[in-house]
Scaffold this active site. Sequence first.
Site, PDB file in Angstrom:
ATOM      1  N   TYR A  56       0.832  -1.211   0.000  1.00 49.84           N
ATOM      2  CA  TYR A  56       0.000   0.000   0.000  1.00 49.84           C
ATOM      3  C   TYR A  56       0.863   1.255   0.000  1.00 49.84           C
ATOM      4  O   TYR A  56       1.830   1.334   0.752  1.00 49.84           O
ATOM      5  CB  TYR A  56      -0.935   0.019   1.220  1.00 49.84           C
ATOM      6  CG  TYR A  56      -2.374  -0.056   0.770  1.00 49.84           C
ATOM      7  CD1 TYR A  56      -2.997   1.058   0.219  1.00 49.84           C
ATOM      8  CD2 TYR A  56      -3.078  -1.254   0.828  1.00 49.84           C
ATOM      9  CE1 TYR A  56      -4.287   0.979  -0.244  1.00 49.84           C
ATOM     10  CE2 TYR A  56      -4.374  -1.332   0.365  1.00 49.84           C
ATOM     11  CZ  TYR A  56      -4.985  -0.216  -0.172  1.00 49.84           C
ATOM     12  OH  TYR A  56      -6.255  -0.288  -0.638  1.00 49.84           O
ATOM     13  N   GLU A  58      -0.469   4.904  -0.460  1.00 52.39           N
ATOM     14  CA  GLU A  58      -1.252   6.124  -0.689  1.00 52.39           C
ATOM     15  C   GLU A  58      -0.367   7.360  -0.599  1.00 52.39           C
ATOM     16  O   GLU A  58       0.470   7.476   0.304  1.00 52.39           O
ATOM     17  CB  GLU A  58      -2.397   6.202   0.328  1.00 52.39           C
ATOM     18  CG  GLU A  58      -3.489   5.201   0.007  1.00 52.39           C
ATOM     19  CD  GLU A  58      -4.684   5.288   0.947  1.00 52.39           C
ATOM     20  OE1 GLU A  58      -4.603   6.010   1.953  1.00 52.39           O
ATOM     21  OE2 GLU A  58      -5.686   4.623   0.665  1.00 52.39           O
ATOM     22  N   ASP A 202      -7.008  13.193 -25.179  1.00 52.16           N
ATOM     23  CA  ASP A 202      -7.083  11.804 -24.724  1.00 52.16           C
ATOM     24  C   ASP A 202      -6.461  10.938 -25.809  1.00 52.16           C
ATOM     25  O   ASP A 202      -7.075  10.663 -26.836  1.00 52.16           O
ATOM     26  CB  ASP A 202      -8.556  11.425 -24.487  1.00 52.16           C
ATOM     27  CG  ASP A 202      -8.720   9.990 -23.991  1.00 52.16           C
ATOM     28  OD1 ASP A 202      -7.729   9.226 -24.052  1.00 52.16           O
ATOM     29  OD2 ASP A 202      -9.835   9.641 -23.557  1.00 52.16           O
ATOM     30  N   THR A 228      -4.338   5.724 -21.717  1.00 53.39           N
ATOM     31  CA  THR A 228      -4.152   4.391 -21.159  1.00 53.39           C
ATOM     32  C   THR A 228      -2.722   3.981 -21.459  1.00 53.39           C
ATOM     33  O   THR A 228      -2.026   4.605 -22.266  1.00 53.39           O
ATOM     34  CB  THR A 228      -5.096   3.361 -21.811  1.00 53.39           C
ATOM     35  OG1 THR A 228      -4.810   3.308 -23.206  1.00 53.39           O
ATOM     36  CG2 THR A 228      -6.555   3.723 -21.596  1.00 53.39           C
ATOM     37  N   LYS A 231      -2.810   0.107 -24.746  1.00 49.07           N
ATOM     38  CA  LYS A 231      -3.249  -0.025 -26.145  1.00 49.07           C
ATOM     39  C   LYS A 231      -2.001  -0.007 -27.043  1.00 49.07           C
ATOM     40  O   LYS A 231      -1.183  -0.903 -26.917  1.00 49.07           O
ATOM     41  CB  LYS A 231      -4.302   1.030 -26.453  1.00 49.07           C
ATOM     42  CG  LYS A 231      -5.556   0.836 -25.555  1.00 49.07           C
ATOM     43  CD  LYS A 231      -6.666   1.839 -25.783  1.00 49.07           C
ATOM     44  CE  LYS A 231      -7.800   1.610 -24.782  1.00 49.07           C
ATOM     45  NZ  LYS A 231      -8.877   2.604 -24.899  1.00 49.07           N
ATOM     46  N   ARG A 237      -2.417  -2.925 -18.063  1.00 49.29           N
ATOM     47  CA  ARG A 237      -3.661  -2.169 -17.916  1.00 49.29           C
ATOM     48  C   ARG A 237      -3.410  -1.044 -16.941  1.00 49.29           C
ATOM     49  O   ARG A 237      -3.075  -1.284 -15.780  1.00 49.29           O
ATOM     50  CB  ARG A 237      -4.776  -3.062 -17.338  1.00 49.29           C
ATOM     51  CG  ARG A 237      -5.102  -4.281 -18.167  1.00 49.29           C
ATOM     52  CD  ARG A 237      -5.457  -3.921 -19.554  1.00 49.29           C
ATOM     53  NE  ARG A 237      -6.805  -3.467 -19.681  1.00 49.29           N
ATOM     54  CZ  ARG A 237      -7.727  -4.060 -20.455  1.00 49.29           C
ATOM     55  NH1 ARG A 237      -7.427  -5.150 -21.139  1.00 49.29           N
ATOM     56  NH2 ARG A 237      -8.940  -3.572 -20.542  1.00 49.29           N
TER      57      ARG A 237
HETATM   58  C1  LIG Z   1      -9.886   2.980 -24.025  1.00 52.04           C
HETATM   59  C2  LIG Z   1     -10.185   4.427 -23.865  1.00 52.04           C
HETATM   60  C3  LIG Z   1     -10.454   4.983 -22.606  1.00 52.04           C
HETATM   61  C4  LIG Z   1     -10.742   4.166 -21.379  1.00 52.04           C
HETATM   62  O1  LIG Z   1      -9.820   3.313 -20.961  1.00 52.04           O
HETATM   63  P1  LIG Z   1     -10.192   2.129 -19.934  1.00 52.04           P
HETATM   64  O2  LIG Z   1      -8.848   1.694 -19.492  1.00 52.04           O
HETATM   65  O3  LIG Z   1     -10.938   1.120 -20.747  1.00 52.04           O
HETATM   66  O4  LIG Z   1     -11.020   2.704 -18.843  1.00 52.04           O
HETATM   67  C5  LIG Z   1     -10.597   6.357 -22.513  1.00 52.04           C
HETATM   68  N1  LIG Z   1     -10.503   7.135 -23.591  1.00 52.04           N
HETATM   69  C6  LIG Z   1     -10.293   6.628 -24.826  1.00 52.04           C
HETATM   70  C7  LIG Z   1     -10.211   7.549 -25.990  1.00 52.04           C
HETATM   71  C8  LIG Z   1     -10.136   5.262 -24.997  1.00 52.04           C
HETATM   72  O5  LIG Z   1      -9.959   4.767 -26.218  1.00 52.04           O
END
Ligand SMILES: *Cc1c(COP(=O)(O)O)cnc(C)c1O
Length: 420
Positions: A56, A58, A202, A228, A231, A237
């Site tokens: 932990y 925090e 994003d 993220t 991807k 993750r």
């Molecule tokens: C995949 C994605 C997210 C969310 O990601 P998670 O890890 O699935 O919560 C947010 N914004 C965009 C543009 C995404 O493609």
Amino acid sequence: MHDPAIPSLTATDPEVAALVQAEAGRQFGKLRLIASENYASTAVLEATGSVLTNKYSEGYPGRRYYEGQQLVDPIETLAVQRAKALFGVAHANVQPYSGSPANLAVYLAFLDPGDTVLGMALPMGGHLTHGWGVSATGKWFRGVGYGVRRDTGRVDLDQVRDLARRERPKVVFCGGTAVPRTIDFPAFAEIAREVGAVLVADIAHIAGLVAGGAHPSPVGHAQVVTTTTHKTLRGPRGAMILTDAEHAKAVDRAVFPGLQGGPHNHTTAAIAVALGEAATPAFRDYAHAVVANARALAEALVERGFDLVSGGTDNHLILVDLTGRGIAGKPAAKALDRAGIELNYNTVPFDGRKPFDPSGVRLGTAAITTRGLGVAQMPLVAEWIDRAVRAAGEDDEAALDRIAAEVGELVAAYPMPGWA
Ligand SMILES: *Cc1c(COP(=O)(O)O)cnc(C)c1O
């Protein structure tokens, strides 16, 4: 076999172990074209599976609420330093649990409930968390959505400007989850600046392409960048929020204590590993190969008469409108899965069908490029997709099974991290 091996899991819980082994085999034997997925390296898998999950922490490095941070602090600091160096930003927060919580932290940092946010509408390719109604971001904030132009399939920047001037959002999101074209960060920055909004890029989908120099960077245009890590960036993750110096404190406070408790230290370590990998020349080559493969696949699909939203792609992602093929997205996706080709059904802009049964499919080349497939294989991938869509229309399951066998034979020649 799953790699790293899982002998203890097999001994303790054979039921779960068998499912994990089977999933590893499934990932090895299929053509994985889900645009948001990838294969994380064995090093990333090892970090994710480490004892760091027990700790932990925090707070932030040097400012923790629990003792025993002698080793977690340098791990998080490494991840932060690598993120800052790779993306060229003043500040990085590597603690968000995933992309959606990262975006929620942005709301907490810069908006009050009821304030207006301008983002790409979900059916146009935006993400749920950009203010769409069913998401907390659309229930607790006033979401206004922009879209793409009907004639080009590309973001309608005139509409973005008009909506920004009229609705005066506090935050503007650019980026999305089904956007096959380059995001014009300078144009969004100009609009956001004019109305005094914070621009948030994003880059969840394209972070690996940005890191590898295969997509322009939002840094210097957007004050805040969310992403993220799993991807195209090919990490565990997780998520990150990158900011300029001015917006750093608000973001940190929003993530902790605003939204989250203890950071997932095993994920933080794996993010550090992935960022280390992403800083190598090999990863630059990978990012460019992802885009080259997507272009080649898009061209081959167009040659076979498929209708692509915006006519093609600039990144890793292709959005196919199947309307002209006389089949909806969902039955096509199910048939393709049976044929060993994994992708997802997706709405297309101005879709006449319902969101749970839309007109399109979305696919991407991040995972198959990690396997080592190149432009030479893309015409064959397009041929398989074409044959499977035809077979789906004719309910020809034998044809789908024949394609699955051909797919399995090809991909067996390409190694997969996580499989030995
Ligand atoms: C995949 C994605 C997210 C969310 O990601 P998670 O890890 O699935 O919560 C947010 N914004 C965009 C543009 C995404 O493609």
